[in-house]
Design a protein around this motif. Structure first.
Motif, short mmCIF file in Angstrom:
data_model
loop_
_atom_site.label_atom_id
_atom_site.label_comp_id
_atom_site.label_asym_id
_atom_site.label_seq_id
_atom_site.Cartn_x
_atom_site.Cartn_y
_atom_site.Cartn_z
N HIS A 1 0.83 -1.21 0.00
CA HIS A 1 0.00 0.00 0.00
C HIS A 1 0.87 1.26 0.00
O HIS A 1 0.65 2.18 -0.79
CB HIS A 1 -0.92 -0.02 1.23
N GLU A 2 1.84 1.30 0.88
CA GLU A 2 2.73 2.46 0.99
C GLU A 2 3.55 2.66 -0.29
O GLU A 2 3.71 3.78 -0.77
CB GLU A 2 3.68 2.31 2.18
N ALA A 3 4.09 1.57 -0.84
CA ALA A 3 4.89 1.67 -2.05
C ALA A 3 4.06 2.17 -3.22
O ALA A 3 4.51 3.00 -4.00
CB ALA A 3 5.51 0.31 -2.38
N GLU A 4 2.84 1.68 -3.33
CA GLU A 4 1.97 2.13 -4.42
C GLU A 4 1.72 3.63 -4.31
O GLU A 4 1.82 4.37 -5.30
CB GLU A 4 0.65 1.37 -4.40
N ALA A 5 1.41 4.09 -3.12
CA ALA A 5 1.16 5.52 -2.93
C ALA A 5 2.39 6.36 -3.28
O ALA A 5 2.27 7.40 -3.93
CB ALA A 5 0.74 5.77 -1.48
#
Length: 64
Positions: free
Chosen positions: A38-42
């Motif tokens: 989730h964090e990497a995608e953002a």
């Protein structure tokens, strides 16, 4: 420039950046896989929205 909604449809360089960030967050940062994804995608999405679109030049057209 915006990325497609589905990560699997991203260009190769964006996907590579995403996977690299996930690995770093999990291995070095100790984040749970799902949270890291989730964090990497953002983060990658934010970076890509700041990119200038690439426009072809006359040289590109000549090389065809």
């Amino acid at each position: 420039m915006t990325l497609p909604d589905d990560v699997r449809d991203w260009p190769a360089d964006a996907l590579e950046a995403y996977r690299e960030r996930v690995a770093i967050m999990v291995i070095d940062g100790g984040l749970e896989q799902r949270r890291a994804m989730h964090e990497a995608e953002a983060r990658v999405r934010r970076e890509w929205t700041r990119r200038e679109p690439v426009t072809p030049t006359a040289d590109d057209d000549a090389r065809g």
